[in-house]
Design an enzyme around this catalytic site. Structure first.
Site: not given
Ligand code: NDP
Length: 450
Positions: A130, A170
Site C-alpha cells: 500500500k 484508493d
C-alpha cells in the site's frame, strides 16, 4: 477464548505495540487478525515454531520520500509519500495509493497488512502493499494534481514494476490520478507494461475495474444472504460514502432489487426514504466524480430528503449496512444501534470501517458480518485480471470480467465458510483471516528462513 490463547495473544500484541509505537490503526488491524488466527496457530504449531505471525506483521520494506511540486501560484510545496511493500510471498506487491491529508505510516501499514490477506483470498498470485501521500487533491486544479503525480512518480518508479509492485487507486486516487501517474511512469521507464492498474480503457485498463469493488461487495452480500435462504430483493440499505466504492455498491444493490436510503461524504449523510434509484445515482456520480461537489447538494435537488451534517448514517433503521467510506466509521455504539434496529447483514466496502468493539458486537449478536478483506476484495481481484490482460495483450469483454468477478467473490465466500463455520452460522472474520493466512504462511514456510 481460552486462557492459553488469550495469554499468547496478549504477549504477541505487547511485542507488536512495543516494536511499532504510536501506530494505533496498525495495532488494531493486527489485533483483529491475531484474535482469529491465534487459536489456529495453537492447533498447528508448525506456524508458531516458525514465528510466522511475527514475520507477517513486519513489512518487507518501507520506502519514504519527499515530493516537491509547484502550485498554480508558483509556490513550492512539499509533501511526504510512502510505499509499504508488505509481503510478496505469493506474488508481486499489489495495493492502492491513498492521497489524503491524514495519511500516515500507521494508516498505510494497516492497509498493507490487510491487503496481504485480501489478495491471498482472491486466489490470484498477488502479494500485499500500500502507498500514498499526505496530499489533498481536493481544491487543487487538474494541473496541480498532475504536477504532484509526476513528481511523486519520479521517485516511485524505481521501486515498482509489473513483476515487482503494482500500485492502484484508493481514497483520493481515481482515474485522473492513475492516468497522470501511469503517463509519467511510461515516460521514465520507457516501457508500456501493466505496472499500474485502474488505467483508462484506451491504455490498458480493464472493463469493470471501476465498478469492481462496489459490485463485488454486493455479490458477497448476496452470497451471505443466499446461504441463509434470503436475498437483497426488497431490503433497505444504508451506505456510507459517495466515492468509487459507495457509488457502485449502490448501483448493484439497486439492480438486485434493494432500496438504498442513505449515502454520505465527510460533511454528513443524506437520508432519502424513497430510495436512491438509477436516475438519482446518475446525479450523485456527476456531482462527486465530475463536479467534485458535496453530498448535501443532493438534499437540495430532491424533495423528501434530509441532510444530517457531521453525522454517519448508522442510526437509520435498515436491513443491510454497507460502510464504504473509510476506516473506523462504525463505533461500538453505532454497531449496537444497528443491531438494536434489527440489521441483518453488514458488509464492508471500505477497509476496516468497524472498530474492534463494533466487530465484537456484531459477532456476539450473530449479525451476518463480512470484513472488508473479504467483502471488498473484488477491486483488487479485477486489478489482478487487468494485470493478466496486460500480460497477454488482450482485453476481455464486460461479461467475461464480470463473470470472473462473480466467481472470485463466490469462491472467497466459500473459503470464509470453510474456515469460519460456527455451529449453523459462519464467523466471517475468522473465516477470512484464517483462509487468507494459510496460503501466505505456507509459502513463507516453504521458503525457509527469509
Ligand atoms: P473515494 O475517494 O472514491 O471515496 C471516499 C468516500 O469516503 C468519499 O465519499 C469521502 O468523502 C468519504 N470519506 C473519506 N474519508 C472520510 C472520513 N474521514 N469521514 C467520512 N467520510 C469520508 O475512495 P474509494 O471509494 O475508492 O474508497 C473508499 C474505501 O474503500 C476506503 O476505505 C478504501 O480503502 C476502500 N477500498 C477501495 C477500493 C477501490 O477499488 N477503490 C478497493 C478496496 C477497498 P469526501 O468526498 O468528503 O472526501
Amino acid at each position: 477464548m481460552s486462557d492459553a490463547v488469550q495469554k499468547k495473544l496478549d504477549h504477541f500484541m505487547q511485542g507488536l505495540i512495543k516494536r511499532n509505537p504510536h501506530e494505533a490503526v496498525f495495532h488494531q488491524a493486527v489485533q483483529e487478525v491475531a484474535e482469529s488466527v491465534m487459536p489456529y496457530l495453537l492447533e498447528h504449531p508448525k506456524y508458531l515454531e516458525a514465528n510466522i505471525l511475527e514475520r507477517m506483521t513486519e513489512p518487507d520494506r518501507v520506502i519514504i520520500f519527499r515530493v516537491c511540486w509547484e502550485d498554480d501560484e508558483g509556490r513550492i510545496r512539499t509533501n511526504r509519500a510512502w510505499r509499504v511493500q508488505f509481503n510478496n510471498a505469493i506474488g508481486p506487491y499489489k495495493g492502492g495509493l491513498r492521497f489524503r491529508p491524514g495519511v500516515t505510516l500507521s494508516v498505510l501499514k494497516f492497509l498493507g497488512f490487510e491487503q496481504v490477506f485480501k489478495n491471498s483470498l482472491t486466489g490470484l498470485p498477488m502479494g500485499g502493499g500500500k502507498g500514498g501521500a499526505n496530499f489533498n487533491p481536493k481544491g487543487k486544479s487538474d494541473r496541480e494534481v498532475m504536477r504532484f503525480c509526476q513528481s511523486l512518480m519520479i521517485e516511485l518508479h524505481r521501486h515498482i514494476g509489473e513483476d515487482t509492485d503494482v500500485p492502484a487507486g484508493d481514497i483520493g486516487v481515481g482515474g485522473r490520478e492513475i492516468s497522470y501517474l501511469f503517463g509519467q511512469y511510461k515516460r521514465l521507464a520507457n516501457r508500456f507494461v501493466g505496472t499500474l492498474t485502474g488505467k483508462g480503457l484506451q491504455f490498458g485498463g480493464s472493463l469493470v475495474r471501476t465498478e469492481a469493488t462496489g459490485y463485488g461487495c454486493i455479490y458477497f452480500c448476496e452470497n451471505m444472504l443466499e446461504r441463509i435462504g434470503d436475498s437483497l430483493r426488497g431490503k433497505s440499505v444504508a451506505i456510507s460514502g459517495s466515492g468509487n466504492v459507495a457509488i457502485y455498491a449502490a448501483e448493484k444493490a439497486h439492480q438486485f432489487g434493494a432500496k438504498v436510503v442513505t449515502m454520505s461524504d465527510s460533511t454528513g449523510f443524506v437520508h432519502d426514504p424513497d430510495g436512491i434509484d438509477a436516475d438519482k445515482l446518475a446525479y450523485i456520480k456527476d456531482l462527486k466524480e465530475v463536479r467534485r461537489g458535496r453530498i448535501s447538494e443532493y438534499a437540495q435537488q430532491y424533495s423528501g430528503v434530509e441532510f444530517h451534517a457531521d453525522q454517519r448514517p448508522w442510526g437509520v433503521p435498515v436491513d443491510v449496512a454497507l460502510p464504504c467510506a473509510t476506516q473506523n466509521e462504525i463505533s461500538g455504539d453505532d454497531a449496537k444501534e444497528l443491531i438494536k434496529n434489527g440489521v441483518l447483514a453488514v458488509c464492508e466496502g471500505a477497509n476496516m470501517p468497524t472498530k474492534l468493539a463494533g466487530v465484537h458486537a456484531f459477532l456476539e449478536a450473530g449479525t451476518l458480518y463480512a470484513p472488508g478483506k473479504a467483502a471488498n476484495a473484488g477491486g483488487v481481484a479485477v486489478s489482478g485480471l487487468e494485470q493478466s490482460q496486460n500480460a497477454l495483450r488482450i482485453s476481455w469483454d464486460h461479461a467475461e470480467v464480470d463473470a470472473r468477478l462473480k466467481t472470485i467473490m463466490k469462491e472467497i465466500h466459500e473459503k470464509c465458510v470453510t474456515h469460519g463455520k460456527d455451529g449453523d452460522g459462519v464467523n466471517y472474520v475468522r473465516g477470512a483471516n484464517v483462509a487468507g493466512f494459510v496460503k501466505v504462511a505456507d509459502a513463507m514456510l516453504a521458503y525457509g528462513i527469509v
